[in-house]
Design an enzyme around this catalytic site. Structure first.
Site, PDB file in Angstrom:
ATOM      1  N   ASP A 152       3.573   3.136  -5.552  1.00 26.05           N
ATOM      2  CA  ASP A 152       3.524   1.710  -5.208  1.00 26.05           C
ATOM      3  C   ASP A 152       4.409   1.427  -3.994  1.00 26.05           C
ATOM      4  OD1 ASP A 152       3.335  -1.044  -5.246  1.00 26.05           O
ATOM      5  OD2 ASP A 152       3.836  -1.256  -7.365  1.00 26.05           O
ATOM      6  N   HIS A 226      -7.842  -3.242  -5.968  1.00 25.30           N
ATOM      7  CA  HIS A 226      -6.631  -4.016  -5.669  1.00 25.30           C
ATOM      8  C   HIS A 226      -6.243  -3.865  -4.197  1.00 25.30           C
ATOM      9  CE1 HIS A 226      -2.709  -5.786  -5.948  1.00 25.30           C
ATOM     10  NE2 HIS A 226      -2.109  -4.659  -5.656  1.00 25.30           N
TER      11      HIS A 226
END
Ligand code: HEM
Length: 314
Positions: A152, A226
């Site tokens: 991330d 996403h």
């Protein structure tokens, strides 16, 4: 002869660290609370020095943000052009809640004890002037993974792109050197997430899990990942990045597994647009599937003034 006013930003662009504390407070009523908060904000740089010197290798950094509700109470400076409260956002299936918060402190370093010590000195200085809304302690999980198991932060801007995506410049001179910041505290439904195959998870995120390789965007009109929904471009194909410093948090004992989302941007509308594409979907109805496994408990917007402005608040 020209003279230049030097504006020093806060350490919004500090490196990713292994520990972070996210502290959200509201300011209590009354003049005494106002002046205590102002003098504490003005001394954040000194409080930071108190702690940072004790281990110079720990990359200790703090950023302080001020919410829309208290802007005119805390400062004499005109409101930053885009400063407004976090707007609740309702998609067909998911809700981005808007929750209170007048002050944000994003405290980070390689050492949990330094973050703790800063927060202790800060709360001492703030005394009875504030009420705690949320305090989340995040940790670095392996190779920068979130608790969903994915790396991330990969697409964060680097080099000169950081300043360009994060710091306000000539478009709002009074706010120059500052940034907008949005936080959302998410908890994950790990049981359902883990019941899916790795391939299904990868198509939701838009990157491979082990090697972190970007997947192609889905054809227009189809369910987007996403990564694709969070990519904002103008008509000429210019991309508007934001700087994220998400941190995992949680407690296996109480079955809490979360991601604290924090995004800094020179342009608040960019983060708002990302949220709209995630919650409402693009096209509408095809929301971000990450939300089927992640629920936001908070949602708050702040403005992070330059360090120069913060120091002048007293
Ligand atoms: C990309 C996780 C919420 C904005 C990513 C990636 C992961 C991830 C794993 C791919 C790797 C990377 O580039 O960092 C999460 C999780 C969230 C969350 C676990 C909370 C449950 C959000 C929110 C926003 C956002 C709320 C914005 C409002 C972005 C952006 C990218 C990204 C801008 C990069 C897109 C690109 O490739 O250009 N996120 N995210 N994320 N996310 Fe999130």
């Amino acid at each position: 002869m020209s003279h230049r006013i030097l504006i020093e930003p806060q350490r919004v662009d500090a490196p990713l660290t292994s520990s972070a504390t996210f502290l959200v407070l509201t300011i209590n009523d009354g003049d005494e609370a106002t002046s205590m908060v102002k003098s504490t904000l003005a001394s954040v740089a000194d409080l930071t020095k108190n702690v940072a010197i004790r281990d110079s290798s720990a990359s200790f950094a703090v950023t302080a943000g001020i919410g829309s509700r208290v802007w005119d109470r805390i400062t004499d400076v005109p409101r930053p052009v885009e400063l407004r409260p976090f707007k609740e956002l309702k998609g067909a299936k998911h809700l981005a809640v808007s929750t209170p918060g007048d002050l944000l402190f994003h405290i980070r370093s390689e050492r949990r004890d330094l973050n703790f010590e800063f927060e202790r000195q800060l709360m001492d200085a703030l005394g009875e002037s504030v009420t705690l809304i949320d305090e989340t302690v995040g940790f670095r999980y392996f190779d920068v993974r979130d608790l969903l198991g994915f790396v991330d932060g990969t697409a964060n801007p680097v080099g000169p792109a950081v300043d360009d995506s994060v710091f306000i410049a000539e478009e709002d001179t009074e706010a120059a050197g500052g940034s907008y910041v949005v936080v959302q505290k998410y908890v994950h439904d790990m049981k359902t997430w883990k019941s899916m195959s790795t391939e299904q998870q990868e198509s939701i995120i838009g990157r491979t899990k082990l090697e972190n390789v970007e997947l192609d965007d889905a054809p227009e009109g189809k369910q987007q990942s996403h990564k694709s929904l969070a990519t904002i471009e103008d008509d000429d194909g210019n991309e508007f990045g934001i700087l994220r410093d998400n941190m995992p948090f949680g407690s296996p004992g109480s079955k809490e597994f979360g991601t604290y989302f924090i995004g800094y941007s020179r342009r608040l509308w960019v983060i708002e647009k990302m949220l709209e594409r995630m919650y409402v979907g693009n096209p509408p109805g095809l929301h971000d599937r990450i939300l089927d496994y992640s629920t936001p408990l908070t949602g708050t917007t702040f403005f992070v003034p330059s360090a120069t402005m913060l120091a002048s608040l007293e």
